[in-house]
Design an enzyme around this catalytic site. Sequence first.
Site, short mmCIF file in Angstrom:
data_model
loop_
_atom_site.label_atom_id
_atom_site.label_comp_id
_atom_site.label_asym_id
_atom_site.label_seq_id
_atom_site.Cartn_x
_atom_site.Cartn_y
_atom_site.Cartn_z
N CYS A 43 0.94 -1.17 -0.13
CA CYS A 43 0.00 0.03 -0.18
C CYS A 43 0.76 1.10 0.12
O CYS A 43 0.75 2.29 -0.81
CB CYS A 43 -1.06 -0.01 1.04
SG CYS A 43 -1.65 1.45 1.34
N CYS A 48 -1.48 1.99 -2.98
CA CYS A 48 -2.53 2.83 -2.64
C CYS A 48 -1.57 4.36 -2.59
O CYS A 48 -2.29 5.22 -3.26
CB CYS A 48 -3.22 2.76 -1.50
SG CYS A 48 -3.47 1.00 -0.95
N LYS A 51 0.12 5.41 -6.14
CA LYS A 51 -0.95 5.52 -6.95
C LYS A 51 -2.02 6.77 -6.98
O LYS A 51 -1.99 7.45 -7.88
CB LYS A 51 -1.57 4.24 -6.85
CG LYS A 51 -2.93 3.93 -8.17
CD LYS A 51 -4.00 4.68 -7.56
CE LYS A 51 -4.62 4.38 -6.04
NZ LYS A 51 -5.04 2.90 -6.14
N TYR A 177 -9.44 -3.18 -10.70
CA TYR A 177 -9.15 -1.71 -10.09
C TYR A 177 -7.83 -1.33 -10.73
O TYR A 177 -7.76 -0.12 -11.03
CB TYR A 177 -8.64 -2.02 -8.76
CG TYR A 177 -9.55 -2.26 -7.53
CD1 TYR A 177 -10.02 -1.44 -6.38
CD2 TYR A 177 -10.30 -3.54 -7.48
CE1 TYR A 177 -10.89 -1.76 -5.56
CE2 TYR A 177 -11.15 -3.74 -6.58
CZ TYR A 177 -11.68 -2.82 -5.59
OH TYR A 177 -12.49 -3.26 -4.65
N GLU A 181 -7.70 2.35 -12.88
CA GLU A 181 -6.73 3.53 -12.28
C GLU A 181 -5.59 3.89 -12.95
O GLU A 181 -5.36 5.06 -13.45
CB GLU A 181 -6.54 2.90 -11.06
CG GLU A 181 -7.58 2.90 -9.88
CD GLU A 181 -7.16 2.41 -8.53
OE1 GLU A 181 -7.97 2.46 -7.69
OE2 GLU A 181 -6.03 2.03 -8.25
N HIS A 435 -26.65 21.69 0.32
CA HIS A 435 -26.94 22.12 -1.07
C HIS A 435 -25.99 23.26 -1.44
O HIS A 435 -25.76 24.12 -0.71
CB HIS A 435 -28.02 22.68 -1.33
CG HIS A 435 -28.79 23.07 -2.86
ND1 HIS A 435 -28.96 22.31 -3.69
CD2 HIS A 435 -28.79 24.42 -3.30
CE1 HIS A 435 -29.21 22.86 -4.65
NE2 HIS A 435 -29.08 24.10 -4.44
N GLU A 440 -26.03 15.26 -2.19
CA GLU A 440 -27.28 15.47 -1.61
C GLU A 440 -28.18 14.51 -2.40
O GLU A 440 -29.63 14.48 -1.95
CB GLU A 440 -27.79 17.05 -1.71
CG GLU A 440 -27.88 17.37 -2.86
CD GLU A 440 -28.29 18.98 -3.01
OE1 GLU A 440 -29.46 19.47 -2.34
OE2 GLU A 440 -27.75 19.69 -3.82
P1 NDP Z 1 -8.50 -7.36 -10.00
O1 NDP Z 1 -8.48 -8.89 -9.37
O2 NDP Z 1 -9.34 -6.33 -9.51
O3 NDP Z 1 -8.41 -7.35 -11.51
C1 NDP Z 1 -7.68 -8.36 -12.51
C2 NDP Z 1 -8.32 -8.36 -13.71
O4 NDP Z 1 -7.53 -8.78 -14.51
C3 NDP Z 1 -9.62 -8.62 -13.82
O5 NDP Z 1 -10.25 -7.64 -14.80
C4 NDP Z 1 -9.57 -10.01 -14.68
O6 NDP Z 1 -10.46 -10.32 -15.53
C5 NDP Z 1 -8.22 -9.73 -15.36
N1 NDP Z 1 -7.43 -10.98 -15.54
C6 NDP Z 1 -7.09 -11.84 -14.84
N2 NDP Z 1 -6.28 -12.96 -15.34
C7 NDP Z 1 -6.26 -12.45 -16.39
C8 NDP Z 1 -5.52 -13.17 -17.76
N3 NDP Z 1 -4.81 -14.36 -17.61
N4 NDP Z 1 -5.68 -12.46 -18.97
C9 NDP Z 1 -6.34 -11.36 -19.04
N5 NDP Z 1 -7.08 -10.81 -18.07
C10 NDP Z 1 -7.10 -11.28 -16.82
O7 NDP Z 1 -6.92 -7.16 -9.80
P2 NDP Z 1 -5.84 -5.97 -9.89
O8 NDP Z 1 -4.74 -6.29 -10.28
O9 NDP Z 1 -6.62 -4.86 -10.48
O10 NDP Z 1 -5.73 -5.44 -8.30
C11 NDP Z 1 -5.74 -6.59 -7.32
C12 NDP Z 1 -6.27 -6.38 -5.98
O11 NDP Z 1 -5.54 -5.11 -5.38
C13 NDP Z 1 -7.47 -6.00 -6.12
O12 NDP Z 1 -8.50 -6.90 -6.18
C14 NDP Z 1 -7.96 -4.94 -5.10
O13 NDP Z 1 -8.85 -5.54 -4.01
C15 NDP Z 1 -6.69 -4.56 -4.86
N6 NDP Z 1 -6.66 -2.95 -5.36
C16 NDP Z 1 -7.52 -2.22 -4.64
C17 NDP Z 1 -7.45 -0.79 -4.78
C18 NDP Z 1 -8.22 0.23 -4.11
O14 NDP Z 1 -8.84 0.02 -3.27
N7 NDP Z 1 -8.46 1.26 -5.01
C19 NDP Z 1 -6.45 -0.30 -6.18
C20 NDP Z 1 -5.67 -1.56 -6.45
C21 NDP Z 1 -5.88 -2.68 -6.49
P3 NDP Z 1 -11.88 -10.96 -15.00
O15 NDP Z 1 -12.85 -9.60 -14.52
O16 NDP Z 1 -12.42 -11.55 -16.52
O17 NDP Z 1 -11.57 -12.00 -13.98
#
Ligand code: NDP
Length: 449
Positions: A43, A48, A51, A177, A181, A435, A440
Amino acid sequence: MAMYDYDLFVIGGGSGGVRAARIAASHGARVGLCEASRLGGTCVMRGCVPKKLLVYGAEVAHELEGARGFGWEISSVKFDWPTLIANKNRELDRLEGIYHGLLKSAGVELKAGFGRLLDEHTVSVNGEQLSADKILIAVGGWPQPPPIPGAELGISSNEALDLPALPESIVIVGGGYIAVEFAGIFAAMGSAVTLLYRGEQVLRGFDHQVRNALAAELVANGIDVRLQTNAASVSKCARGVAVETTTGDRIEADQILFATGRMPNVKDLNLHQVGVATTASGVIKVDHYSRTSVDSIYAVGDVTDRINLTPVAIAEGHAFADTCFGGMDRPVEHHLVPSAVFSQPPVAVVGLSEDEARQQGYAVKTFSSHFRPLKHTLSGRGEKTFMKLVVDDSNDLVLGAHMMGAYAPEIIQGIAIALRCGATKAQFDATIGIHPTAAEEFVTMRQAD
Ligand code: NDP
């Protein structure tokens, strides 16, 4: 207990591990902690915090875009990526110093190095054997590139936060995510961004209307969003990388960023030799008290893959320390955890999406509003705000609140308290709005969809 070097030894100095170490020490435990990289973990060092600093930078670009409507004539604008990265890194150095100070003032002994389990009470760090009555594994996760040819030519979010130069063009793979982002950050800074997502809409798991609303904003921000498309292979080309897509296209770009999920950081920990059970994907199995299959070994945070969010890891670490060293009974509770995606504009949610509520058998009523915020009547920007409440029609309880738009994370944090208190839609309606705000709208949506 004195038969061990420590009452608690923590492997991993990220948000969850540091909180657990400090709280255990405050309860009188003798605590040691090892960290192989920088204190602060994902983080603070690779997630976090850096980012969000880049997101603030991206928001400046949008402000500049709308400035003329408010009378500001800005004749020349220049963006310098290395300045932003250097300033961001200075802030990370400062935060790392704070983390060192926190552990020191709590009396936690820090060992710099990788911790490996030797048995249920012993950890080896740089060849030194350290024993503890209890061991906490808080090693987090690591980006997982997809298994495609040329994946090694891509970067992860770790490197994206430290690129020496802003890429003129970047392909981002994933629809979660991190993907949306970083797409927002790079697009705002001026990179040509192509987002490849294998599914039918970005942000799987979020409310379908929020997903659609955000996808429209991504496109409006100039991002080339290609759904039901994945990267099939990557190779080198003069420009940087050439990406062959599953739909037969070839895209050349300076960089390709894989935001395809994260895996628990368990390699080389020796989990199986010591008997710590994991799932097939390597996630450590724990109960509500963060206990693993070995009595003296616990785990918190992303390595347990419950909800991968920093405040959740902190809550898990705190509850563990209170239970094991503070004489309290604190199982971890993962109910109504709000979360945000720092896209442009951001998304924030708490509770159930409409689809989840229906799948769980609720009689669902929804209220929603999609509007152009007042600010953009002068800024000239077309950015929209979307808000939605999911309500249980049988008893009027608000089951979920969803927002895409400026300040959504700040607004939903407050709404999350209301949901935890069991607020009804009638109580939302009885609350006087502030407001003029977007927020709101959450107390003035009268007409069900
Ligand atoms: P996520 O699990 O959110 O997203 C992963 C993405 O990659 C999904 O869209 C998934 O598709 C896709 N994917 C997975 N495997 C493959 C593949 N082999 N080929 C192509 N696409 C693939 O993971 P992130 O890496 O974005 O983030 C990890 C975690 O970190 C999150 O789950 C979150 O909990 C945390 N995080 C939180 C943030 C916040 O609170 N603002 C910011 C960043 C991270 P599909 O949907 O089809 O599975």
